[in-house]
Design an enzyme around this catalytic site. Structure first.
Site, short mmCIF file in Angstrom:
data_model
loop_
_atom_site.label_atom_id
_atom_site.label_comp_id
_atom_site.label_asym_id
_atom_site.label_seq_id
_atom_site.Cartn_x
_atom_site.Cartn_y
_atom_site.Cartn_z
N GLY A 181 0.55 -1.45 -0.03
CA GLY A 181 0.18 0.42 -0.08
C GLY A 181 1.37 0.84 -0.30
N GLN A 182 0.16 2.28 -0.12
CA GLN A 182 0.41 3.50 0.18
C GLN A 182 1.78 3.52 1.35
OE1 GLN A 182 -1.68 6.83 0.95
NE2 GLN A 182 -0.32 8.94 0.60
N ASP A 230 0.75 -9.35 1.13
CA ASP A 230 -0.51 -8.90 1.33
C ASP A 230 -0.74 -9.53 0.83
OD1 ASP A 230 -1.88 -6.68 -0.21
OD2 ASP A 230 -0.44 -4.84 0.22
N ILE A 231 -1.74 -9.29 0.34
CA ILE A 231 -3.52 -10.04 -0.43
C ILE A 231 -3.51 -9.47 -2.00
CG2 ILE A 231 -5.05 -9.88 0.91
CD1 ILE A 231 -6.99 -8.56 -0.49
N ARG A 232 -2.13 -9.14 -2.30
CA ARG A 232 -1.51 -8.99 -3.73
C ARG A 232 -0.51 -9.41 -4.10
NH1 ARG A 232 -1.97 -3.15 -5.00
NH2 ARG A 232 -1.79 -2.38 -2.88
N TYR A 283 -14.94 3.46 9.02
CA TYR A 283 -13.91 3.94 9.02
C TYR A 283 -13.53 4.26 10.26
CZ TYR A 283 -8.87 5.20 7.94
OH TYR A 283 -7.43 5.65 7.78
N LYS A 332 -11.39 2.76 13.21
CA LYS A 332 -10.39 2.80 14.12
C LYS A 332 -10.65 2.96 15.10
CE LYS A 332 -7.31 3.43 10.45
NZ LYS A 332 -6.67 1.61 11.23
P1 NAD Z 1 -3.57 1.50 1.14
O1 NAD Z 1 -4.64 1.15 0.99
O2 NAD Z 1 -2.35 2.32 0.71
O3 NAD Z 1 -3.33 -0.40 1.37
C1 NAD Z 1 -3.55 -0.80 2.17
C2 NAD Z 1 -2.71 -2.44 2.11
O4 NAD Z 1 -3.44 -3.92 2.11
C3 NAD Z 1 -3.37 -3.08 0.27
O5 NAD Z 1 -1.38 -2.88 -0.09
C4 NAD Z 1 -3.79 -4.11 0.45
O6 NAD Z 1 -3.81 -4.88 -1.02
C5 NAD Z 1 -3.84 -4.61 2.16
N1 NAD Z 1 -5.07 -5.39 2.37
C6 NAD Z 1 -6.27 -5.02 1.90
N2 NAD Z 1 -6.79 -6.24 3.01
C7 NAD Z 1 -5.97 -7.17 3.44
C8 NAD Z 1 -6.15 -8.36 3.80
N3 NAD Z 1 -6.97 -8.54 3.86
N4 NAD Z 1 -4.83 -9.20 4.14
C9 NAD Z 1 -3.57 -8.25 3.68
N5 NAD Z 1 -4.12 -7.25 3.32
C10 NAD Z 1 -4.81 -6.68 3.45
O7 NAD Z 1 -3.19 1.56 2.98
P2 NAD Z 1 -2.34 2.89 3.75
O8 NAD Z 1 -2.84 4.32 2.93
O9 NAD Z 1 -1.17 2.61 3.06
O10 NAD Z 1 -3.03 2.58 4.85
C11 NAD Z 1 -2.05 1.47 6.03
C12 NAD Z 1 -2.70 1.89 7.24
O11 NAD Z 1 -2.39 3.58 7.76
C13 NAD Z 1 -3.71 2.22 7.40
O12 NAD Z 1 -4.48 1.53 8.77
C14 NAD Z 1 -4.81 3.62 7.23
O13 NAD Z 1 -6.14 3.95 7.90
C15 NAD Z 1 -3.61 3.94 7.87
N6 NAD Z 1 -3.57 5.48 7.71
C16 NAD Z 1 -3.37 6.14 6.74
C17 NAD Z 1 -3.28 7.56 5.73
C18 NAD Z 1 -3.07 7.83 4.53
O14 NAD Z 1 -2.85 9.24 4.40
N7 NAD Z 1 -2.53 6.92 3.65
C19 NAD Z 1 -3.71 7.79 6.76
C20 NAD Z 1 -4.09 7.90 8.08
C21 NAD Z 1 -4.03 6.83 8.53
N1 SER Z 2 -6.19 9.50 4.31
C1 SER Z 2 -6.88 8.96 5.27
C2 SER Z 2 -8.22 8.80 4.14
O1 SER Z 2 -8.39 9.12 3.85
C3 SER Z 2 -7.25 9.40 6.55
O2 SER Z 2 -7.12 8.02 7.48
O3 SER Z 2 -8.88 7.94 4.58
#
Ligand code: NAD
Ligand code: SER
Length: 324
Positions: free
Chosen positions: A11-12, A34-36, A142, A146
């Site tokens: 993921g990101q 990951d699942i991908r 969401y 959380k």
């Molecule tokens: P993302 O959506 O980019 O990546 C999530 C990854 O989880 C994906 O690669 C997906 O394939 C994988 N995934 C989904 N279901 C799954 C499963 N059942 N088993 C294993 N893998 C699985 O998310 P991100 O932005 O990298 O966020 C990661 C964490 O950080 C999350 O908990 C998110 O809530 C938190 N977060 C992110 C942000 C943001 O701006 N990116 C902000 C606040 C909090």
């Molecule tokens: N960037 C995230 C979202 O918009 C914040 O948790 O879902």
């Protein structure tokens, strides 16, 4: 030597965290899952990668038994905008998936990092300089997942002595991997579209304030918190952290300093606008600063300069832009 497991590693956040952790702890000691399956050569070939669905305890047990894991960064999740279209999946992954990881961490004695979000707050939360400890009544799936995650992590720490730690991230901005369906994704899309088309249609209203952070600061926050002296931590999970605060109009004005003919227009998506309106305008992150020395380095100006430089090296420009 530490052995670290990362869930949701493609993921990101994960795609950049894995690279940083491998630089720090050694390629072989960081297990990306990951699942991908990874298409990125850096992630695929540099160290171990395992297919692991957090909803399947057998997958988790298998990985825990093969690798002698000391710490888990649990990033597998469904983000806010996708969560509103698929609330069932958001609950499954964000709560049941976390529960499976907490149980694995308890059984195999691992430290555990779990990110929460500004999405854990709601309409009744004080909007400006939102305190660390305050009202949390989110009205998105969401947000509900959380808050549940924050409470579960606190519970496992108090009840079982598990070393759980976490932050509440604001919107994260990065150039490596596109965001996975959140409300703050506009702040990444705007840079890509500005470079490609000099134009961006924003789905949030121009004066919507949200806190944001550049990915290098986010990666440092995760690693610093996991390495912090536990005796200094009054809080454990869900530290407010932030780096900057702006509206779509303000980020557009900053981009215009580099691309003078860039234009922004607005076509509001009411689902994402309602989510953004329920989140804080700005966070108070003084507890993170006091308890483990949190101190971000990038602001809107320095991030914009870096984002545009890095993206310009990576993205495929449309033919008419290339010929200019
Ligand atoms: P993302 O959506 O980019 O990546 C999530 C990854 O989880 C994906 O690669 C997906 O394939 C994988 N995934 C989904 N279901 C799954 C499963 N059942 N088993 C294993 N893998 C699985 O998310 P991100 O932005 O990298 O966020 C990661 C964490 O950080 C999350 O908990 C998110 O809530 C938190 N977060 C992110 C942000 C943001 O701006 N990116 C902000 C606040 C909090
Ligand atoms: N960037 C995230 C979202 O918009 C914040 O948790 O879902």
């Amino acid at each position: 030597m530490k052995r670290i497991l990362v869930t949701g590693a493609l993921g990101q956040i994960g795609s950049e965290l894995v690279v940083s952790l491998r630089e720090r702890y050694g390629d072989e000691n960081v297990i990306a899952t990951d699942i991908r399956l990874p298409s990125d050569v850096k992630l695929r070939d540099a160290g171990p990668f395992e297919f692991m669905d957090c909803l399947n305890p057998h997958h988790i047990t298998r990985v825990m038994q093969i690798y002698n894991v000391d710490a888990i960064y649990h990033l597998a999740a469904i983000l806010s905008a996708v969560g509103e279209t698929k609330p069932d999946q958001a609950w499954q992954v964000n709560v049941n998936g976390l529960y499976n990881i907490l149980e694995a961490a308890r059984q195999y004695h691992c430290a555990l990092f779990v990110p929460s979000s500004i999405g854990a707050f709601g309409q009744d939360t004080p909007k400006d300089k939102t305190p660390q400890d305050t009202i949390q009544r989110p009205d998105t799936m969401y947000g509900v997942t959380k808050v549940t995650g924050e409470l579960l992590c606190d519970y496992y720490h108090k009840r079982f002595g598990l070393d759980t730690r976490g932050v509440r991230f604001p919107g994260l901005i990065s150039y490596e991997t596109e965001p996975g369906g959140g409300t703050t994704d506009y702040a990444v899309e705007i840079y890509i579209e500005a470079l490609k088309y000099k134009k961006y249609t924003c789905y949030l209203e121009e004066n919507t304030y949200l806190d944001m952070m550049y990915m290098p600061d986010a990666i440092r926050a995760m690693i610093d918190l996991m390495e912090a002296d536990p005796n200094r931590l009054v809080h454990r999970n869900a530290f407010n952290v932030t780096a900057m605060n702006f509206t779509p109009a303000q980020i557009a004005a900053e981009i215009k300093k580099h691309i003078p003919d860039f234009e922004i227009e607005y076509k509001v998506d009411h689902v994402r606008q309602a989510i953004a309106d329920s989140w804080p305008n700005s966070l108070d992150d003084s507890c993170a600063r006091e308890e483990w020395g949190w101190n971000p380095t990038y602001d809107l100006e320095s991030m914009t300069k870096d984002m545009l430089e890095k993206l310009a090296e990576r993205i495929e420009l449309p033919a008419e832009q290339k010929s200019r």
